[in-house]
Write a protein that holds these residues in place. Structure first.
Motif, PDB file in Angstrom:
ATOM      1  N   GLN A  61       0.827  -1.345   0.023  1.00  0.00           N
ATOM      2  CA  GLN A  61       0.536  -0.313   0.108  1.00  0.00           C
ATOM      3  C   GLN A  61       0.622   1.062   0.178  1.00  0.00           C
ATOM      4  O   GLN A  61       0.533   2.330  -0.467  1.00  0.00           O
ATOM      5  CB  GLN A  61      -0.730  -0.217   1.275  1.00  0.00           C
ATOM      6  N   SER A  62       1.616   1.364   0.343  1.00  0.00           N
ATOM      7  CA  SER A  62       3.448   2.002   0.778  1.00  0.00           C
ATOM      8  C   SER A  62       4.270   1.869   1.135  1.00  0.00           C
ATOM      9  O   SER A  62       4.660  -0.074   1.614  1.00  0.00           O
ATOM     10  CB  SER A  62       2.403   3.813   1.406  1.00  0.00           C
ATOM     11  N   GLY A  63       5.800   2.484   1.032  1.00  0.00           N
ATOM     12  CA  GLY A  63       6.918   1.784   1.187  1.00  0.00           C
ATOM     13  C   GLY A  63       7.144   1.838   0.171  1.00  0.00           C
ATOM     14  O   GLY A  63       7.177   1.681  -1.179  1.00  0.00           O
ATOM     15  N   ALA A  64       8.903   1.712   0.484  1.00  0.00           N
ATOM     16  CA  ALA A  64       9.862   1.298  -0.513  1.00  0.00           C
ATOM     17  C   ALA A  64      10.423  -0.298  -0.246  1.00  0.00           C
ATOM     18  O   ALA A  64      10.954  -0.871   0.299  1.00  0.00           O
ATOM     19  CB  ALA A  64      10.665   2.483  -0.533  1.00  0.00           C
ATOM     20  N   ILE A  65      11.245  -0.911  -1.604  1.00  0.00           N
ATOM     21  CA  ILE A  65      11.186  -2.198  -1.848  1.00  0.00           C
ATOM     22  C   ILE A  65      12.259  -2.018  -2.088  1.00  0.00           C
ATOM     23  O   ILE A  65      12.231  -1.283  -2.749  1.00  0.00           O
ATOM     24  CB  ILE A  65      10.713  -3.281  -1.272  1.00  0.00           C
ATOM     25  N   THR A  71      14.467  -1.460  -7.479  1.00  0.00           N
ATOM     26  CA  THR A  71      13.547  -1.219  -6.657  1.00  0.00           C
ATOM     27  C   THR A  71      11.936  -2.199  -7.235  1.00  0.00           C
ATOM     28  O   THR A  71      12.311  -2.687  -8.011  1.00  0.00           O
ATOM     29  CB  THR A  71      13.019   0.072  -6.899  1.00  0.00           C
ATOM     30  N   ILE A  72      11.518  -3.016  -5.885  1.00  0.00           N
ATOM     31  CA  ILE A  72      10.938  -4.159  -6.430  1.00  0.00           C
ATOM     32  C   ILE A  72       9.294  -3.222  -6.736  1.00  0.00           C
ATOM     33  O   ILE A  72       8.801  -2.504  -4.974  1.00  0.00           O
ATOM     34  CB  ILE A  72      10.801  -5.317  -5.882  1.00  0.00           C
ATOM     35  N   GLY A  73       8.680  -3.534  -7.309  1.00  0.00           N
ATOM     36  CA  GLY A  73       6.696  -3.456  -7.024  1.00  0.00           C
ATOM     37  C   GLY A  73       6.855  -4.385  -8.265  1.00  0.00           C
ATOM     38  O   GLY A  73       7.051  -5.203  -6.836  1.00  0.00           O
ATOM     39  N   SER A  74       5.299  -4.193  -8.944  1.00  0.00           N
ATOM     40  CA  SER A  74       5.014  -5.444  -8.764  1.00  0.00           C
ATOM     41  C   SER A  74       5.632  -6.387 -10.359  1.00  0.00           C
ATOM     42  O   SER A  74       6.497  -6.577 -10.863  1.00  0.00           O
ATOM     43  CB  SER A  74       3.459  -5.588  -9.309  1.00  0.00           C
ATOM     44  N   THR A  75       5.057  -7.847 -10.096  1.00  0.00           N
ATOM     45  CA  THR A  75       5.702  -9.134 -10.885  1.00  0.00           C
ATOM     46  C   THR A  75       6.045  -8.664 -12.489  1.00  0.00           C
ATOM     47  O   THR A  75       6.625  -9.264 -12.765  1.00  0.00           O
ATOM     48  CB  THR A  75       5.234 -10.314 -10.887  1.00  0.00           C
ATOM     49  N   ALA A  82      14.241  -8.539 -13.933  1.00  0.00           N
ATOM     50  CA  ALA A  82      14.695  -9.186 -14.406  1.00  0.00           C
ATOM     51  C   ALA A  82      15.592  -9.242 -12.945  1.00  0.00           C
ATOM     52  O   ALA A  82      16.527 -10.140 -13.599  1.00  0.00           O
ATOM     53  CB  ALA A  82      15.590  -7.526 -14.732  1.00  0.00           C
ATOM     54  N   ALA A  83      15.366  -8.934 -12.112  1.00  0.00           N
ATOM     55  CA  ALA A  83      15.735  -8.963 -10.906  1.00  0.00           C
ATOM     56  C   ALA A  83      15.504 -10.464  -9.712  1.00  0.00           C
ATOM     57  O   ALA A  83      16.409 -10.869  -9.412  1.00  0.00           O
ATOM     58  CB  ALA A  83      14.830  -7.729  -9.476  1.00  0.00           C
TER      59      ALA A  83
END
Length: 123
Positions: A61-65, A71-75, A82-83
Motif C-alpha cells: 500500500q505504501s513504502g519502498a522495497i 527497486t521492486i514493484g509488481s511482478t 529482471a531482478a
C-alpha cells in the motif's frame, strides 16, 4: 553510515494490507549481503505476506522495497522480472503460488525463461 551496496534487501516504511485489514504496518528491515535471516512468528502474523511483497507478488500500500539494489514493484514490471532472475525462493509447507502444485511452482521459472518441452520439464 553503512554502504547501501552492503544490503541484499532494504525495506522502508512498508505497509501491506487487504481491504481495510493492515497486515504489515510501517515495517523497516535491512538484510546485509551474506546474512542469513529467519522469520519466526505466529500463524497469520504476516511472514509470508512480507516475503511475497518483497518478491513482488503482493503490492504494498505504501513504502519502498529494494532487493540487490533494484527497486521492486509488481511482478509485471520489467525491473522486478529482471531482478527475480537473480534469486531463488522456497516457501515451507506450501507452494510459492498457492494456485499451483509444487511441481508447477518449480517449473514456473523454467517455463518463463526457457523453451523446454513438457516432457523435459516433467523430468
Amino acid at each position: 553510515m553503512p554502504d547501501p551496496a552492503s544490503f541484499a534487501i532494504r525495506v522502508r516504511d512498508l505497509v501491506v494490507g487487504f481491504g481495510k485489514r493492515v497486515v504489515i504496518d510501517h515495517l523497516a528491515l535491512d538484510v546485509r549481503r551474506g546474512e542469513i535471516l529467519g522469520l519466526v512468528g505466529a500463524s497469520g502474523g504476516g511472514k509470508s505476506v512480507l516475503m511475497r511483497t518483497i518478491i513482488g507478488l503482493i503490492p504494498p500500500q505504501s513504502g519502498a522495497i529494494e532487493v540487490m539494489g533494484v527497486t521492486i514493484g509488481s511482478t509485471h514490471e520489467r525491473r522486478t522480472q529482471a531482478a527475480a532472475g537473480r534469486w531463488g525462493i522456497l516457501f515451507q509447507q506450501g507452494a510459492l503460488f498457492s494456485s499451483l502444485t509444487v511441481r508447477q511452482n518449480v517449473q514456473f521459472p523454467l517455463r518463463e525463461n526457457l523453451v523446454l518441452s513438457d516432457a523435459l520439464l516433467d523430468e
